[in-house]
Design a protein around this motif. Structure first.
Motif, short mmCIF file in Angstrom:
data_model
loop_
_atom_site.label_atom_id
_atom_site.label_comp_id
_atom_site.label_asym_id
_atom_site.label_seq_id
_atom_site.Cartn_x
_atom_site.Cartn_y
_atom_site.Cartn_z
N GLY A 139 -0.76 13.17 67.17
CA GLY A 139 0.05 14.04 67.24
C GLY A 139 0.38 14.33 68.80
O GLY A 139 0.79 13.42 69.47
N GLU A 140 0.76 15.46 69.41
CA GLU A 140 0.98 15.88 70.49
C GLU A 140 -0.05 16.09 71.64
O GLU A 140 0.10 16.29 72.65
CB GLU A 140 1.96 17.16 70.44
CG GLU A 140 3.22 16.75 69.94
CD GLU A 140 4.04 18.10 69.79
OE1 GLU A 140 3.87 18.99 70.38
OE2 GLU A 140 5.22 18.05 69.19
N TYR A 141 -1.32 15.73 71.07
CA TYR A 141 -2.42 15.86 72.00
C TYR A 141 -2.33 14.56 72.97
O TYR A 141 -1.96 13.61 72.84
CB TYR A 141 -3.83 15.91 71.23
CG TYR A 141 -4.00 16.94 70.37
CD1 TYR A 141 -4.25 18.13 70.98
CD2 TYR A 141 -3.82 17.09 68.96
CE1 TYR A 141 -4.85 19.20 70.14
CE2 TYR A 141 -4.06 18.08 68.25
CZ TYR A 141 -4.48 19.12 68.64
OH TYR A 141 -4.70 20.38 68.02
N VAL A 142 -3.15 14.85 74.05
CA VAL A 142 -3.16 13.96 75.10
C VAL A 142 -4.80 13.77 75.51
O VAL A 142 -5.54 14.55 75.21
CB VAL A 142 -2.32 14.04 76.38
CG1 VAL A 142 -0.91 13.91 76.01
CG2 VAL A 142 -2.78 15.40 76.66
N GLU A 143 -5.00 12.53 76.05
CA GLU A 143 -6.41 12.33 76.53
C GLU A 143 -7.04 13.84 77.60
O GLU A 143 -6.14 14.34 78.17
CB GLU A 143 -6.83 11.30 77.21
CG GLU A 143 -6.49 9.97 76.61
CD GLU A 143 -8.03 9.70 75.61
OE1 GLU A 143 -9.11 10.48 75.91
OE2 GLU A 143 -8.07 8.91 74.77
N ASP A 144 -8.09 14.37 76.99
CA ASP A 144 -8.39 15.61 77.95
C ASP A 144 -10.04 15.62 77.93
O ASP A 144 -10.56 15.58 76.70
CB ASP A 144 -7.75 16.78 77.13
CG ASP A 144 -8.27 18.05 77.89
OD1 ASP A 144 -9.13 18.15 78.65
OD2 ASP A 144 -7.79 18.93 77.27
N PRO A 145 -10.55 15.47 79.11
CA PRO A 145 -12.08 15.47 79.17
C PRO A 145 -12.83 16.72 78.38
O PRO A 145 -13.97 16.93 78.10
CB PRO A 145 -12.76 15.48 80.49
CG PRO A 145 -11.06 15.93 81.24
CD PRO A 145 -9.99 15.54 80.44
N ALA A 146 -11.96 17.79 78.27
CA ALA A 146 -12.50 18.98 77.31
C ALA A 146 -12.22 18.76 75.93
O ALA A 146 -12.70 19.69 75.32
CB ALA A 146 -11.69 20.55 77.97
N SER A 147 -11.61 17.73 75.31
CA SER A 147 -11.42 17.65 74.07
C SER A 147 -12.09 16.20 73.42
O SER A 147 -12.10 15.38 74.30
CB SER A 147 -9.74 17.46 73.67
OG SER A 147 -9.17 18.90 73.87
N VAL A 148 -12.40 16.56 72.21
CA VAL A 148 -12.68 15.22 71.09
C VAL A 148 -11.82 15.19 70.17
O VAL A 148 -11.43 16.27 69.60
CB VAL A 148 -14.20 14.84 71.08
CG1 VAL A 148 -15.00 14.69 72.38
CG2 VAL A 148 -14.58 16.15 70.03
N PHE A 149 -11.42 13.98 69.48
CA PHE A 149 -10.61 13.86 68.34
C PHE A 149 -11.33 13.26 67.41
O PHE A 149 -12.01 12.20 67.67
CB PHE A 149 -9.35 13.14 68.85
CG PHE A 149 -8.68 13.90 69.99
CD1 PHE A 149 -7.95 15.09 69.85
CD2 PHE A 149 -9.09 13.55 71.38
CE1 PHE A 149 -7.26 15.77 70.89
CE2 PHE A 149 -8.38 14.06 72.38
CZ PHE A 149 -7.34 15.08 72.27
N MET A 150 -11.44 13.69 66.08
CA MET A 150 -12.04 12.97 65.06
C MET A 150 -11.06 12.77 63.98
O MET A 150 -10.06 13.60 63.70
CB MET A 150 -13.06 14.05 64.61
CG MET A 150 -14.21 14.16 66.13
SD MET A 150 -15.45 15.28 65.76
CE MET A 150 -16.70 14.01 65.09
#
Length: 161
Positions: A139-150
């Protein structure tokens, strides 16, 4: 008795639970990496929302937001502190997957906090145990060291021919 029902995230009985969810997210996410939605945002974005009730009291919640690619994003999963560790989150996540399958979504996706920021360990462990695999931002998310995507596939995905 615990049961799961469709709910209005902006209903007065939901506010303490969602305020706790927003406070947890804010406390454990750096500025710019907190993706929790307010109850009004959930309503405006058309999120399907369920609450786990213990009698008349909501004790957990979570929702599904349809994405244009045929997947649904799991959002706003929260269990009241007093009920953590009792299988409520697993039961809710299983329910969300069943609902998503019934609608025909091809997969569930989610964003949660990374190991760089404490507070999301239990959530990541649950998602991993349920078969979610780490994936690229969606979606609209971008790489971010605070987040993971599953991602959890719900049906066999066909390769492009």
């Amino acid at each position: 008795m615990i049961d799961i029902r469709l709910a209005d995230p902006a209903a007065p009985e939901m506010l303490p639970l969602l305020e706790a969810h927003l406070a947890h997210s804010k406390a454990h996410s750096p500025d710019g990496s907190d993706h929790a939605l307010t109850p009004q945002d959930m309503r405006e974005q058309g999120m399907q929302f369920w609450a786990v009730y213990d009698g008349d009291s909501p004790v957990a919640c979570g929702g599904l937001m349809a994405l244009p690619d045929g997947t649904a994003e799991v959002k706003s999963v929260h269990v009241a502190q007093a009920l953590r560790g009792r299988g409520v989150a697993k039961r809710l996540m299983d329910h969300l997957a069943e609902e998503a399958r019934a609608v025909g979504y091809k997969a569930l996706v989610l964003e949660t906090g990374s190991s760089a920021h404490p507070g999301f360990e239990a959530a990541r462990a649950l998602y991993e145990a349920l078969g979610y695999e780490y994936c690229a931002p969606f979606g609209e998310y971008v790489e971010d060291p605070a987040s993971v995507f599953m991602r959890l596939p719900l049906r066999a995905e066909q390769s492009a021919a």
